[in-house]
Design a protein around this motif. Structure first.
Motif, short mmCIF file in Angstrom:
data_model
loop_
_atom_site.label_atom_id
_atom_site.label_comp_id
_atom_site.label_asym_id
_atom_site.label_seq_id
_atom_site.Cartn_x
_atom_site.Cartn_y
_atom_site.Cartn_z
N GLN A 365 0.85 -1.19 0.00
CA GLN A 365 0.00 0.00 0.00
C GLN A 365 0.88 1.23 0.00
O GLN A 365 1.61 1.48 0.95
N ASN A 366 0.76 1.98 -1.12
CA ASN A 366 1.55 3.22 -1.26
C ASN A 366 3.03 3.02 -0.91
O ASN A 366 3.65 3.87 -0.30
N ALA A 367 3.54 1.87 -1.26
CA ALA A 367 4.94 1.59 -0.93
C ALA A 367 5.83 2.39 -1.87
O ALA A 367 5.52 2.56 -3.05
N ARG A 368 6.91 2.85 -1.33
CA ARG A 368 7.81 3.70 -2.10
C ARG A 368 9.24 3.35 -1.69
O ARG A 368 9.53 3.23 -0.51
N VAL A 369 10.10 3.17 -2.68
CA VAL A 369 11.50 2.90 -2.37
C VAL A 369 12.33 4.06 -2.87
O VAL A 369 12.23 4.43 -4.05
N SER A 370 13.08 4.66 -1.99
CA SER A 370 13.96 5.73 -2.46
C SER A 370 15.40 5.43 -2.12
O SER A 370 15.71 4.64 -1.22
N HIS A 371 16.24 6.05 -2.87
CA HIS A 371 17.67 5.80 -2.81
C HIS A 371 18.31 7.13 -2.46
O HIS A 371 17.91 8.16 -3.02
N PRO A 372 19.26 7.15 -1.54
CA PRO A 372 19.82 8.44 -1.12
C PRO A 372 20.34 9.29 -2.29
O PRO A 372 20.24 10.52 -2.24
N GLU A 373 20.89 8.66 -3.32
CA GLU A 373 21.45 9.46 -4.40
C GLU A 373 20.50 9.63 -5.58
O GLU A 373 20.49 10.65 -6.24
N ARG A 374 19.69 8.62 -5.81
CA ARG A 374 18.86 8.67 -7.02
C ARG A 374 17.42 9.10 -6.73
O ARG A 374 16.60 9.15 -7.64
N GLY A 375 17.10 9.37 -5.50
CA GLY A 375 15.74 9.77 -5.16
C GLY A 375 14.80 8.57 -5.18
O GLY A 375 15.23 7.44 -4.95
N VAL A 376 13.52 8.82 -5.49
CA VAL A 376 12.54 7.74 -5.51
C VAL A 376 12.79 6.85 -6.72
O VAL A 376 12.82 7.33 -7.86
N VAL A 377 13.05 5.56 -6.48
CA VAL A 377 13.29 4.67 -7.61
C VAL A 377 12.06 3.82 -7.93
O VAL A 377 11.94 3.27 -9.01
N LEU A 378 11.14 3.75 -6.97
CA LEU A 378 9.94 2.95 -7.24
C LEU A 378 8.78 3.51 -6.43
O LEU A 378 8.91 3.85 -5.26
N GLY A 379 7.62 3.59 -7.09
CA GLY A 379 6.38 3.87 -6.38
C GLY A 379 5.95 5.32 -6.45
O GLY A 379 6.58 6.11 -7.15
N PRO A 380 4.88 5.64 -5.75
CA PRO A 380 4.18 4.76 -4.82
C PRO A 380 3.44 3.62 -5.54
O PRO A 380 2.87 3.84 -6.60
N VAL A 381 3.51 2.45 -4.95
CA VAL A 381 2.90 1.27 -5.55
C VAL A 381 1.88 0.69 -4.59
O VAL A 381 2.15 0.55 -3.40
N THR A 382 0.69 0.38 -5.14
CA THR A 382 -0.32 -0.34 -4.36
C THR A 382 -0.70 -1.56 -5.16
O THR A 382 -1.05 -1.42 -6.34
N LEU A 383 -0.60 -2.72 -4.59
CA LEU A 383 -0.96 -3.92 -5.33
C LEU A 383 -1.27 -5.03 -4.34
O LEU A 383 -0.94 -4.94 -3.15
#
Lengths: 577, 563
Positions: A365-383
């Motif tokens: 639910q609204n999952a989001r993966v961020s990377h310190p250097e590249r910012g948000v790399v995935l999401g927000p994802v709900t599935l």
């Protein structure tokens, strides 16, 4: 100039982390305080016994020469001396073994802590490090602390306390002789600093130069095939020689200076002994008419002379172990940096919530993966993923396919969103670099199910199309694949990983590019295997480029720049499913 | 084939390598001995001096007219004080220089050995942990002299001289001293070595086992965690660590025991000398000051023996290092049998029933492969990774010998080709691009050391890198970094191709020539390659013919290798 400024930056940085390296070493030492204290006590006592021996020696000589006592009457003294010898030996043995035990215990504890930390960081965060360098930290750098704990730490105390003891004894015998030693005493911190600076600099320079030289050598060895093919091995050999010799001449320049610092220590020690000897001699002859020298006797004179080397000996031992300190600080510095990295919060004793729908295996639910250097790399994802579903996950490389799988597996944090998992869901994982451990084929398979029967192993092998290969081996599943999978081709290793999936019985199977870089034969085998898994009713999520795998899918997810779409082109987070 | 395992046999090749520096080694040992004798002299003369002055002082106090010549002993004390420092400094400097020279010798010698390994052995050896161990092993051996040869030799000489010196004054004490100290010396060297041998020889292997289990645990974390077998695997790791620490504890105790015994030995010898010297003094055969001098000299033997127990307890580590390096010698490629017929050109190649089975592999790498390549043909060999393509490349370039079967090149058995001619006539682009951590020019000149800058620019143009190289501030002198890391994968590949174009071979073997190169560039490269390959015989090694990846130019026929 550029190199200079870069240097000063690193030294400023290393000063800061140098402090935390020292903190780490002290913290580790505190855990073994009892042993260290006992070791110091043993060392002090052994030192005291040495002084007693010296006293006995001076006493015997005085009794013989001055008091003309027959030797036989001195036998009790000799007997006492004989008795002291094994005691002193026992004490030095205790000192050494106690600090060694402390060092062993500290290293074991630290290694456990590092391993625990690395596991907490998880496979995704670890992939940011080279596994060789992590294992170097875990093995070599922990070992590099040995000298510091087993020798240096205790010796530092002895080098402070033993000279003090010698000074006090000398003072009681003759204050002027003690003064000569005391004059050397303020020099002691200076010696230590000199020796320390010399050793530290030596260690740093040496380390850098050795690394460069080894780099040159290793670089040539690594390219040997090319050198052979171009017939250039003889020239390369010359260049190895030239690099070594160049290193030697440069290094000798550094050493000339570095050795000077310990030579200063030696010099003061030798001169102090000589001065004390000459002072005592002249004092005994009555040539010196001031100070306490007229009270000197053969006993006190000899005793002081014998003690004078003991004043410097602990310092000399310390100087010998100074490089241990530098090595330990260097290692601790790198370990502190690793330990300072915080692990993902979900991986530290956190149980994920359970989804409401009973048929849902796993949901985001609204999952989001961020990377310190590249910012948000995935999401927000709900599935959400229902039991028994097979989902194909596509997207360009770097779009976030692997990240979504890692998120499902719980290897990374869902950010402000959440990951819901049906209770006790186990999952199987397979990526492009399957794990092969040193051991037999059976041991490799049983990683997935430690208690699996031989029959189950063979069934799993058959599903992964490995039966023919294994039945052709004289030792069957007991064949060992040593040295990191030597003996298995890439495709065979991949199929072995697939066999593990079958063996595991895990309801959820996460696969990252299971058919990449396989030949057509293996590809077919893997695809048939996946079909079989689907038939068994397992839930599959397959990240892939491969068009043929789409036929398997009940659903199709597509990722573009970290956003998830269903195959119809609708964003999944709006999808009520 | 089994490597020799007695200590002396194992160390012999390295001892004879050291022997080339014999003069330096003797001089270094002499300096070590001088340092020791200065320390001994300082203590002995001081003891003599103080006793002599003490006795004279007593006589003077008793009103007896006595005198003592003080300037010679005083001078001697000052002399020894200075000489101890100076010889120590010179000795350390000189011996470190020697050790570094030995390091150069050993590295160069070892590189020669490595250059004679076949491609299979080398491929296994490319792993960086193996290379690190290799360099560590050499470092262990280069200190062989400084830890294990010179100190015991100097100590033994000191024991003999000291016992001799004592014997001049008190024969009985001298003889006993020699007996006790030599027995002690034997214990501290051979005895300690024997006790510590097994554990210290194992130590490197245990560290290595720990390292590879740790790598498994970290690389396989995803799978181990998924299957819940982290704890199981962790238990394996812990068990190895336990064994490692068990051995370390044993070795630590042994060397502590050795150190304690050493202290006891010197003290006991001192005590014994005092007893006999005192007897001699009371019998009037030696003077009081001499009695003290002898005892003080024995006391100073601590300096000679102190370092021996720890060094010798760990002798097994040195033996192990030597044994591992010796093994490399046993894995040398057979040198080519001399030419029985003159070689002409390498335009034709035949493989007849060639079979390769690597020792320890589950399956043969190649089974009964036969093929013929005629002049000007371009044969494509296809197969997945692991199907034996790279094995084939190594066979044709004679970096590997077939387990059975025959290979002829230009009508002459491959084994009979002279090395230089073979390297000129056959060119190979390996699958893995190997670049030296050196300049761009140096990397290109590997292929042709005589090539001038113009030729280098020409081949760079051929691979579409000239424009890029022109923008580099250092041009051809730009360093490519470790393993070519400063370049992209595609650039590195093209440098490797450019290198090939500097040669003029008859037979060319190209293993995945366009790996990592984008399609457009591949097309361009293919055009030039086509013209350069004209008149040469070619073998392409490719993944497959129906893949999307660009194919090399003008394939005449194809052979598929099965997995």
């Amino acid at each position: 100039m550029a190199a200079l400024s870069a240097n000063s930056v690193t030294s400023a940085k290393s000063d800061k982390s140098g402090n935390s390296a020292k903190q780490l070493l002290n913290q580790l030492a505190r855990e073994e305080q009892r042993r260290f204290r006992l070791a110091v006590a043993s060392g002090l006592l052994a030192g005291a016994f040495t002084w007693v021996q010296m006293g006995l020696f001076a006493w015997c000589v005085t009794a013989l020469i001055v008091d003309s006592q027959p030797l036989r009457e001195l036998s009790p003294l000799f007997a006492l001396w004989l008795l002291i010898l094994p005691l002193r030996g026992l004490l030095t043995y205790l000192q050494e073994t106690l600090s060694q035990q402390a060092s062993l215990a500290i290293r074991k504890r630290l290694r456990q802590r590092l391993l625990h930390h690395m596991i907490a960081l998880g496979p995704v965060r670890l992939s940011g490090y080279h596994s060789a360098s992590l294992s170097y930290q875990l093995v070599e750098q922990v070992e590099a602390l040995d000298g510091y704990f087993a020798h240096f730490r205790v010796q530092l105390w002895l080098a402070t306390l033993l000279p003090l003891g010698v000074f006090v004894i000398t003072l009681r015998q003759d204050w002027l002789a003690a003064l000569f030693l005391a004059l050397a005493a303020p020099m002691i911190p200076l010696f230590m600093a000199l020796v320390g600076m010399g050793a530290e600099r030596l260690n740093r320079d040496q380390f850098a130069a050795v690394a460069r030289l080894s780099g040159h050598f290793i670089d040539r060895v690594r390219s040997l095939t090319t050198l052979q093919l171009f017939g250039q091995t003889a020239q390369a050999r010359e260049s190895v020689w030239a690099a070594s010799e160049g290193y030697r001449t440069r290094n000798m320049r550094t050493l000339r200076l570095a050795f000077l610092s310990s030579a200063v220590l030696e010099f003061f020690a030798a001169v102090a002994i000589a001065v004390v000897a000459i002072y005592i001699g002249f004092g005994l002859l009555g040539y010196i008419e001031y100070g306490p020298s007229d009270e000197l006797t053969l006993f006190s004179g000899l005793f002081i002379l014998l003690l004078a080397p003991e004043f410097f000996q602990p310092l000399r031992s310390l100087a010998q172990h100074y490089h241990d300190r530098a090595a330990a600080l260097g290692a601790a510095d790198s370990l502190v940096n690793l330990l300072a990295e915080p692990p993902p919060t979900t991986r530290t004793g956190h149980t994920p919530p359970v989804p409401e729908a009973p048929n849902t295996l796993i949901a985001l639910q609204n999952a989001r993966v961020s990377h310190p250097e590249r910012g948000v790399v995935l999401g927000p994802v709900t599935l959400s993923l229902a039991r028994g579903e097979t989902v194909i996950l596509t997207g360009a490389s770097g779009s976030g396919k692997s990240t979504l799988l890692q998120l499902l597996a719980g290897f990374v944090d869902p950010g402000e969103g959440s990951r819901l998992v049906a209770s006790d869901v186990r999952f199987a994982w397979m990526d492009q670099r399957p794990l092969l451990i040193q051991g037999t084929l059976a041991e490799n398979l049983r990683l997935a199910a430690p208690k699996a029967s031989d029959e189950a192993l063979h069934q799993a092998l058959a599903h992964a199309d490995l039966s023919d290969l294994v039945s052709g081996l004289p030792h069957g599943v007991e064949t060992s694949i040593s040295e990191r999978g030597v003996g298995l081709s890439g495709g065979q290793a991949q199929r072995l990983a697939l066999a593990r999936v079958f063996l595991s019985q895990a309801p959820l199977v996460l696969l990252d590019e299971p058919t990449a870089s396989l030949d057509e034969h293996t590809e077919r085998a893997v695809m048939q295997g996946l079909e079989a898994l689907k038939r068994e009713g397992r839930t599959l999520v397959i990240a892939t480029h491969h068009p043929a795998l789409k036929a398997l899918a009940d659903r199709h997810w597509h990722i573009e720049h970290g956003d998830l779409y269903s195959a119809q082109g609708q964003e999944v987070r709006d999808d009520p499913a | 084939m089994t490597p020799p395992d007695t200590l002396f046999d194992t160390l012999r090749p390295w001892l004879s390598a050291l022997a080339k520096r014999r003069a330096r080694l003797w001089l270094g040992a002499l300096l070590m001995a001088l340092t020791l004798f200065s320390a001994l002299g300082l203590l002995a003369i001081s003891g003599w001096f103080i006793t002599a002055t003490g006795i004279t002082g007593l006589l003077l106090a008793a009103g007896v007219a006595a005198s003592l010549e003080v300037y010679v002993p005083g001078g001697a004390i000052r002399f020894f004080a200075v000489s101890r420092t100076v010889t120590r400094y010179v000795e350390r400097l000189y011996n470190h220089d020697t050790v570094l020279r030995l390091l150069s010798d050993l590295r160069t010698q070892l590189f020669g050995v490595l250059a004679g390994l076949d491609s299979r052995t080398l491929a296994k050896r490319r792993a960086s942990d193996w290379l690190n161990r290799l360099t560590a092993d050499i470092d262990t051996l280069d200190s062989l002299y400084l830890r294990l040869l010179a100190p015991p030799a100097v100590a033994l000489v000191a024991i003999l001289l000291l016992s001799g010196g004592v014997a001049i004054f008190v024969p009985r004490a001298g003889a006993l001293l020699a007996a006790v100290l030599i027995l002690g010396w034997l214990w501290l060297t051979l005895g300690q070595a024997r006790l510590g041998m097994a554990a210290s020889e194992r130590h490197v292997h245990q560290l290595e086992a720990l390292r590879s289990r740790a790598i498994e645990q970290l690389q396989g974390l995803a799978e181990l965690e998924a299957y819940g077998s982290l704890a199981d695997h962790r238990a394996r790791l812990d068990e190895i660590e336990m064994r490692l620490q068990h051995d370390q504890r044993t070795l630590g105790r042994l060397s502590a025991l050795g150190n304690a015994l050493e202290g006891w030995l010197v003290s006991a010898a001192t005590l014994m000398t005092l007893w006999f010297a005192a007897q001699a003094w009371q019998a009037g055969t030696v003077s009081g000051p001499v009695m003290v001098m002898l005892v003080m000299a024995v006391l100073a033997m601590n300096e000679a023996l102190g370092a021996l127990p720890a060094s010798f307890t760990w002798l097994g580590a040195t033996k192990g290092a030597a044994a591992r390096l010796n093994q490399l010698n046993a894995q040398q490629m057979p040198t080519n049998t001399e030419v029985s017929q003159p070689v002409k050109n390498a335009h034709t190649l035949t493989l007849e029933n060639v079979h390769v089975h690597y020792p320890g592999a589950l399956q043969p790498a190649l089974t009964s492969l036969s093929l013929t390549l005629n002049p000007g043909e371009r044969l494509a060999i296809t197969g997945a990774s692991g199907s034996g393509k790279s094995t084939l490349a190594a066979l044709v370039s004679r970096q590997l010998s077939p387990t059975s079967g025959h290979i002829t090149l230009g009508g002459v058995p491959l084994a009979q080709w002279p090395e230089d001619t073979l390297r000129q006539r056959v060119a190979v682009l390996t699958q893995q691009t190997e670049l030296l951590d050196d300049s761009l020019a140096a990397n290109l000149r590997l292929a042709n050391p005589e090539a001038d800058d113009a030729a280098l620019w020409r081949v760079l143009k051929n691979v579409d890198l000239a424009e890029w190289a022109n923008t580099l501030p250092q041009g051809l002198k730009t360093r490519v970094g470790e393993g070519g890391r400063q370049l992209s994968g595609g650039q590195a590949r093209r440098v490797a191709l450019a290198r090939l174009f500097l040669r003029d071979p008859d037979l060319v073997l190209l293993d995945e020539p366009f790996a990592g190169v984008d399609e457009l560039t591949a097309q361009h490269l293919s055009n030039f390659m086509d013209s350069w390959l004209a008149g040469r015989s070619v073998i392409y090694l490719v993944h497959g013919l129906n893949k999307n990846a660009p194919l090399p130019p003008r394939i005449t026929h194809a052979v598929a290798l099965a997995d």
